[in-house]
Design a protein around this motif. Structure first.
Motif, PDB file in Angstrom:
ATOM      1  N   ALA A 116      -0.910  11.327  -3.513  1.00 49.00           N
ATOM      2  CA  ALA A 116      -0.737  10.317  -2.464  1.00 49.00           C
ATOM      3  C   ALA A 116      -1.279  10.821  -1.127  1.00 49.00           C
ATOM      4  N   ASN A 117      -0.984  12.071  -0.808  1.00 46.48           N
ATOM      5  CA  ASN A 117      -1.454  12.648   0.458  1.00 46.48           C
ATOM      6  C   ASN A 117      -2.977  12.764   0.487  1.00 46.48           C
ATOM      7  N   LEU A 118      -3.555  13.110  -0.661  1.00 47.13           N
ATOM      8  CA  LEU A 118      -5.005  13.255  -0.724  1.00 47.13           C
ATOM      9  C   LEU A 118      -5.694  11.896  -0.581  1.00 47.13           C
ATOM     10  N   CYS A 119      -5.107  10.870  -1.184  1.00 47.87           N
ATOM     11  CA  CYS A 119      -5.651   9.517  -1.036  1.00 47.87           C
ATOM     12  C   CYS A 119      -5.614   9.080   0.427  1.00 47.87           C
ATOM     13  N   THR A 120      -4.537   9.419   1.093  1.00 45.08           N
ATOM     14  CA  THR A 120      -4.418   9.095   2.516  1.00 45.08           C
ATOM     15  C   THR A 120      -5.482   9.828   3.323  1.00 45.08           C
ATOM     16  N   GLU A 121      -5.662  11.103   3.022  1.00 43.34           N
ATOM     17  CA  GLU A 121      -6.658  11.905   3.738  1.00 43.34           C
ATOM     18  C   GLU A 121      -8.065  11.360   3.537  1.00 43.34           C
ATOM     19  N   TYR A 122      -8.355  10.914   2.314  1.00 39.03           N
ATOM     20  CA  TYR A 122      -9.694  10.419   1.994  1.00 39.03           C
ATOM     21  C   TYR A 122      -9.852   8.921   2.246  1.00 39.03           C
ATOM     22  N   LYS A 123      -8.798   8.309   2.788  1.00 35.97           N
ATOM     23  CA  LYS A 123      -8.823   6.866   3.080  1.00 35.97           C
ATOM     24  C   LYS A 123      -9.121   6.033   1.831  1.00 35.97           C
ATOM     25  N   ILE A 124      -8.473   6.423   0.744  1.00 39.43           N
ATOM     26  CA  ILE A 124      -8.547   5.654  -0.499  1.00 39.43           C
ATOM     27  C   ILE A 124      -7.246   4.862  -0.624  1.00 39.43           C
ATOM     28  N   PRO A 125      -7.259   3.576  -0.341  1.00 33.26           N
ATOM     29  CA  PRO A 125      -6.022   2.791  -0.410  1.00 33.26           C
ATOM     30  C   PRO A 125      -5.500   2.691  -1.838  1.00 33.26           C
ATOM     31  N   PHE A 126      -4.195   2.872  -1.973  1.00 35.36           N
ATOM     32  CA  PHE A 126      -3.541   2.794  -3.284  1.00 35.36           C
ATOM     33  C   PHE A 126      -2.651   1.558  -3.266  1.00 35.36           C
ATOM     34  N   ILE A 127      -3.054   0.526  -4.007  1.00 34.76           N
ATOM     35  CA  ILE A 127      -2.349  -0.754  -3.995  1.00 34.76           C
ATOM     36  C   ILE A 127      -1.380  -0.821  -5.173  1.00 34.76           C
ATOM     37  N   ILE A 187      -7.661   2.046  -5.247  1.00 40.51           N
ATOM     38  CA  ILE A 187      -7.026   2.113  -6.564  1.00 40.51           C
ATOM     39  C   ILE A 187      -5.921   1.070  -6.633  1.00 40.51           C
ATOM     40  N   ILE A 188      -5.803   0.430  -7.785  1.00 43.49           N
ATOM     41  CA  ILE A 188      -4.732  -0.537  -8.025  1.00 43.49           C
ATOM     42  C   ILE A 188      -3.905  -0.081  -9.219  1.00 43.49           C
ATOM     43  N   THR A 189      -2.589  -0.149  -9.085  1.00 38.48           N
ATOM     44  CA  THR A 189      -1.703   0.083 -10.223  1.00 38.48           C
ATOM     45  C   THR A 189      -0.500  -0.850 -10.078  1.00 38.48           C
ATOM     46  N   LYS A 190       0.488  -0.693 -10.961  1.00 38.91           N
ATOM     47  CA  LYS A 190       1.678  -1.541 -10.921  1.00 38.91           C
ATOM     48  C   LYS A 190       2.910  -0.726 -10.542  1.00 38.91           C
ATOM     49  N   ASN A 191       3.967  -1.448 -10.176  1.00 40.22           N
ATOM     50  CA  ASN A 191       5.219  -0.798  -9.778  1.00 40.22           C
ATOM     51  C   ASN A 191       5.715   0.191 -10.829  1.00 40.22           C
ATOM     52  N   LYS A 192       5.619  -0.193 -12.083  1.00 40.89           N
ATOM     53  CA  LYS A 192       6.183   0.626 -13.153  1.00 40.89           C
ATOM     54  C   LYS A 192       5.451   1.950 -13.343  1.00 40.89           C
ATOM     55  N   PHE A 193       4.247   2.054 -12.781  1.00 38.91           N
ATOM     56  CA  PHE A 193       3.490   3.298 -12.917  1.00 38.91           C
ATOM     57  C   PHE A 193       3.559   4.162 -11.655  1.00 38.91           C
ATOM     58  N   GLU A 194       4.200   3.661 -10.610  1.00 42.88           N
ATOM     59  CA  GLU A 194       4.185   4.363  -9.324  1.00 42.88           C
ATOM     60  C   GLU A 194       4.821   5.744  -9.400  1.00 42.88           C
ATOM     61  N   GLU A 195       5.830   5.891 -10.233  1.00 42.12           N
ATOM     62  CA  GLU A 195       6.511   7.187 -10.313  1.00 42.12           C
ATOM     63  C   GLU A 195       5.592   8.296 -10.829  1.00 42.12           C
ATOM     64  N   GLY A 196       4.481   7.915 -11.424  1.00 30.74           N
ATOM     65  CA  GLY A 196       3.528   8.911 -11.909  1.00 30.74           C
ATOM     66  C   GLY A 196       2.576   9.418 -10.841  1.00 30.74           C
ATOM     67  N   ILE A 197       2.698   8.882  -9.629  1.00 31.18           N
ATOM     68  CA  ILE A 197       1.827   9.309  -8.529  1.00 31.18           C
ATOM     69  C   ILE A 197       2.506  10.448  -7.781  1.00 31.18           C
ATOM     70  N   SER A 198       1.943  11.626  -7.862  1.00 29.24           N
ATOM     71  CA  SER A 198       2.548  12.783  -7.192  1.00 29.24           C
ATOM     72  C   SER A 198       2.341  12.703  -5.684  1.00 29.24           C
ATOM     73  N   LYS A 199       3.148  13.447  -4.972  1.00 33.89           N
ATOM     74  CA  LYS A 199       3.037  13.488  -3.514  1.00 33.89           C
ATOM     75  C   LYS A 199       1.686  14.048  -3.095  1.00 33.89           C
ATOM     76  N   LEU A 231       0.835  -1.197   0.000  1.00 34.61           N
ATOM     77  CA  LEU A 231       0.000   0.000   0.000  1.00 34.61           C
ATOM     78  C   LEU A 231       0.869   1.245   0.000  1.00 34.61           C
ATOM     79  N   LEU A 232       0.471   2.211  -0.805  1.00 28.21           N
ATOM     80  CA  LEU A 232       1.203   3.473  -0.853  1.00 28.21           C
ATOM     81  C   LEU A 232       1.179   4.153   0.515  1.00 28.21           C
ATOM     82  N   SER A 233       0.034   4.089   1.165  1.00 32.17           N
ATOM     83  CA  SER A 233      -0.109   4.606   2.533  1.00 32.17           C
ATOM     84  C   SER A 233      -0.644   3.475   3.397  1.00 32.17           C
ATOM     85  N   PRO A 234       0.217   2.818   4.143  1.00 34.41           N
ATOM     86  CA  PRO A 234      -0.197   1.641   4.927  1.00 34.41           C
ATOM     87  C   PRO A 234      -1.316   1.943   5.924  1.00 34.41           C
TER      88      PRO A 234
END
Length: 249
Positions: free
Chosen positions: A94-105, A79-91, A21-24
């Motif tokens: 990621a922070n907004l997903c954490t705030e909204y409790k949207i797990p990013f796998i 949300i689910i993505t792959k390792n190779k696409f992770e670099e496209g996730i901005s900080k 998880l991007l944000s455990p």
């Protein structure tokens, strides 16, 4: 058995053994009803609540704060993505997903999307089938029992024998119609008054995992014994005809 498939249960699948998880520790109890893949920019127009969204190549082009805001409004599971696409996730994303409790796998690149989607769909279908089978078993046992007894006057005890639920039924005039024998319903419902109805609580969950509400009943007897009774109205042709009362376990 859990009343619905959760993100936590999804992560236990073999295909996610190398995922993270991007944000455990956020959104693990989010409900998952369906899985879909983002193949068009306006995907939010086609999403429903509790969808688990896969984002691949389109991540670097469309994953921004505005999209996350829309996904939150859609009440997606995660949300689910792959390792190779992770670099496209901005900080910021990621922070907004954490705030909204949207797990990013983040999944291992070696798996195809179909290899990821199939076990999730299978788990959802298995869960739905188990619930359906349990419901059919319950109703069959109830119908069989009532048929043998030839009367509805023992309905509450028949339900108790099948489910272990302690319950009673009263009419619109607060007259006791039927009740289980495991609890002194007559005593605890004596002088039934509307001012003893104190608040709404979740009584249970329907086939879709959605909660349905009941009203907490608390009179002096119940306060002394620390017992709790929940009740909810029974309707026939749009009119309330009485209440089912459930002793909280």
């Amino acid at each position: 058995m859990n009343r619905f498939v959760s993100i936590k249960e999804i992560l236990d699948l073999e295909v996610f053994k190398d995922a993270y998880l991007l944000s455990p520790r956020i959104g693990l109890n989010n409900k998952v009803d369906n899985i879909t893949i983002m193949d068009i920019p306006d995907i939010t127009n086609w999403l429903t609540a509790n969808d688990l969204l896969i984002i691949g190549q389109s991540l670097k082009h469309y994953l921004n704060i505005q999209l996350i805001e829309k996904l939150r409004q859609c009440n997606i599971s995660g949300i689910i993505t792959k390792n190779k696409f992770e670099e496209g996730i901005s900080k910021e994303v990621a922070n907004l997903c954490t705030e909204y409790k949207i797990p990013f796998i983040i999944c291992n690149d070696k798996y195809s999307w179909s290899q990821i989607m199939t076990p999730i769909q299978q788990r959802i279908y298995q869960h739905q089938n188990i619930i359906l089978e349990d419901n059919v078993t319950f109703y069959n046992k109830l119908i069989e029992s009532i048929t043998k007894k030839g009367s509805l006057s023992t309905l509450c005890n028949e339900i108790f024998n099948i489910s272990g639920l302690s319950l009673a039924m009263i009419d619109q005039n607060s007259t006791l119609i039927d009740a289980t024998n495991d609890f002194d319903w007559i005593r605890y419902l004596k002088d039934f008054r509307s001012n003893y109805l104190v608040q709404q609580e979740i009584i249970g969950y329907d086939f879709n995992g959605q909660p349905f509400m009941g009203i907490k009943y608390l009179n002096p007897y119940l306060k002394k014994t620390h017992e709790e009774i929940l009740l909810f109205p029974v309707y026939f042709q749009g009119k309330s005809i009485g209440y089912v009362l459930l002793k909280k376990m």
